[in-house]
Design an enzyme around this catalytic site. Structure first.
Site, PDB file in Angstrom:
ATOM      1  CB  SER A   1     -25.227 -29.201 -12.951  1.00  0.00           C
ATOM      2  OG  SER A   1     -26.186 -28.226 -12.634  1.00  0.00           O
TER       3      SER A   1
ATOM      4  CE  LYS B   1     -24.149 -28.359 -18.411  1.00  0.00           C
ATOM      5  NZ  LYS B   1     -24.004 -28.363 -16.926  1.00  0.00           N
TER       6      LYS B   1
ATOM      7  CB  SER C   1     -27.607 -27.840 -15.952  1.00  0.00           C
ATOM      8  OG  SER C   1     -26.225 -27.769 -15.618  1.00  0.00           O
TER       9      SER C   1
END
Length: 472
Positions: free
Chosen positions: A175, A75, A151
């Protein structure tokens, strides 16, 4: 060598092929690259393609870890990879390039994975949808018109679509679990500080943020946490150690667990149906399952978090501003990010500390509620994944974004506050073909119970053969 069945394997399955010399790490990297090129125009899950580096690493001397040679995504937030950009989903950070690997990146490499790129996220990971002005919307493999959640949406979408078998994510208020639920994969939020990320995880000072992986199988999740979740000798807050490897836990019976559950909010009918079906299955498996409301005022807890959360974001942004050497221009941050930054800068030191004190006092009540529980069940979300645009932080006013998130994601954040492990499992599907995740939370530092229960549910209600529209 082509691998038409590449996506059918989980991470440990691919590593086993490498160990048997049935394939090489380079062949696995090429298979992942082929799928990125095939699916990314639809999904926009991978926002940096590190193909040349991945090929070089795959042909080098890889560590002999459990995932030796397995392609992996990181990420694009607070996770340095040497020579790669770290945009954090923001125009403001578009020129940031890291000189060396971060602490958790090194642990992933020791597990044997080969990073092939970086995955999509909203700006600074703020929202529960992966949509941003800079990187664009990430789309759900089950229905490209719907959100992946956030996220860590890029990683979840890539795992769900068979691009990689597992990928890194971070969880500050849900997330990992939210995108895992939206995309139909396994997402474990580990105990606070279970995966050390020194010196890069400055959000860890706030106590809510953890890093881990999203996977398609429970065993991949267990094996990776065995590989990365060991104490840092310098950690001041190392969690209690595990009793034995998690790979052993998933082979063990969970026994008869005391599992509380509660819907607590008005649920979409398909989510409610999945929740009730999960309760019924748990009872059939011999667990003691009962409806219980936790004696915790989660609304008050969220309100108490506000000043500390705002100050933490402003503090993190000050580090990025120092790194870049200037303040952001007006068009370099999204409206919600500007609102968050300005609010955080107004918080006084006394307000931030009182906020942390209040949260700590309230967390005792959350942890005490588990004294007579082995696990607690809720949905991850009140409804399946929303359509792209419903939470768009650019198009939707900041206040409305926050109101919609509170409506859709009420269950995850309390267990970030308390630091407890919490896992999303893909135990249902909506009538229109979207995954539905159920969330199990255990006592502090008790990932072992979650792994035993998750392995049992995976065996009794398997999800591995479900295939999204965008796959393979």
């Amino acid at each position: 060598m082509e691998m038409p069945d590449y996506a059918d394997y989980d991470g440990l399955g691919l590593a086993e092929l490498v160990a048997k010399k049935a394939v090489t790490p380079l062949e696995l990297v090429e298979a992942a690259i082929e799928r990125i090129e095939k699916h990314n125009p639809t999904l926009n899950a991978v926002v940096y393609k590190g193909y040349d580096d991945a090929r070089r690493w795959a042909t080098g001397d890889l560590p002999d870890g459990p995932f030796k040679g397995v392609p992996f995504l990181i990420k694009d937030l607070h996770m340095p990879v040497a020579g790669w950009p770290r945009t954090s989903g923001s125009r403001f950070c578009r020129h940031v390039v890291d000189a060396e690997d971060g602490g958790l990146t090194r642990r992933y490499r020791q597990a044997g994975v080969v990073p092939v790129g970086k995955s999509n996220l909203p700006e600074f990971g703020i929202t529960g949808t992966t949509e941003s002005a800079f990187l664009g919307a990430c789309r759900n493999p089950w229905s490209p018109g719907h959100s992946t959640g956030g996220s860590s949406g890029g990683s979840a979408a890539a795992v769900a679509a068979g691009i990689v078998p597992l990928a890194h994510g971070g969880d500050g208020l849900g997330s990992i679990r939210i995108p895992a639920a939206c995309c139909g994969v396994v997402g474990l939020k580990v105990t606070r500080d279970r995966n050390p990320n020194r010196p890069d995880g400055y959000d860890y000072a706030y106590g809510l943020v953890v890093d881990n992986v999203m996977t398609r199988t429970v065993r991949d999740s267990a094996a990776m946490l065995d590989a990365t979740g060991y104490p840092d000798p310098a950690s001041p807050y190392a969690p209690p150690p595990k009793a034995r490897p998690y790979m052993e836990e998933i082979q063990a019976s969970p026994g008869r667990l005391r599992i509380g559950w509660r819907a607590g909010r008005e649920l979409h009918p398909d989510v409610e149906a999945t929740l009730l079906a999960t309760v019924a299955l748990l009872s059939q498996l011999g667990h003691d399952v009962f409806e219980r409301r936790l004696d915790v005022d989660f609304r008050a807890l969220n309100l108490a978090r506000g000043p500390a959360g705002g100050a933490n974001f402003a503090g993190g942004m000050s580090r990025i501003i120092d790194e870049i050497g200037r303040e952001p221009e007006p068009d370099e941050l999204e409206p919600l990010t500007w609102a968050s930054l300005k609010a955080g800068r107004r918080v006084t030191g006394a307000e931030a500390m009182r906020s942390l004190q209040a949260m700590r006092a309230m967390n005792y009540r959350t942890l005490a509620a588990f004294e007579n529980l082995d696990a607690y069940l809720t949905p991850v979300m009140t409804a399946p994944a929303p359509e792209i645009g419903w939470l768009d932080p650019v198009a939707v006013p900041p206040r409305e974004v926050n109101e919609r998130q509170a409506q859709l994601y009420p269950y995850c954040a309390p267990f970030n506050f308390s630091g407890q492990p919490s896992i999303s499992l893909p135990l249902g599907m909506s009538q229109d073909g979207l995954p539905i995740g159920m969330m199990f939370t255990a006592k502090y530092a008790d990932e072992a119970t979650l792994f035993r229960l998750a392995a049992q549910l995976e065996n009794e209600a398997p999800w591995k053969d479900r295939r999204p529209q965008v796959w393979g």
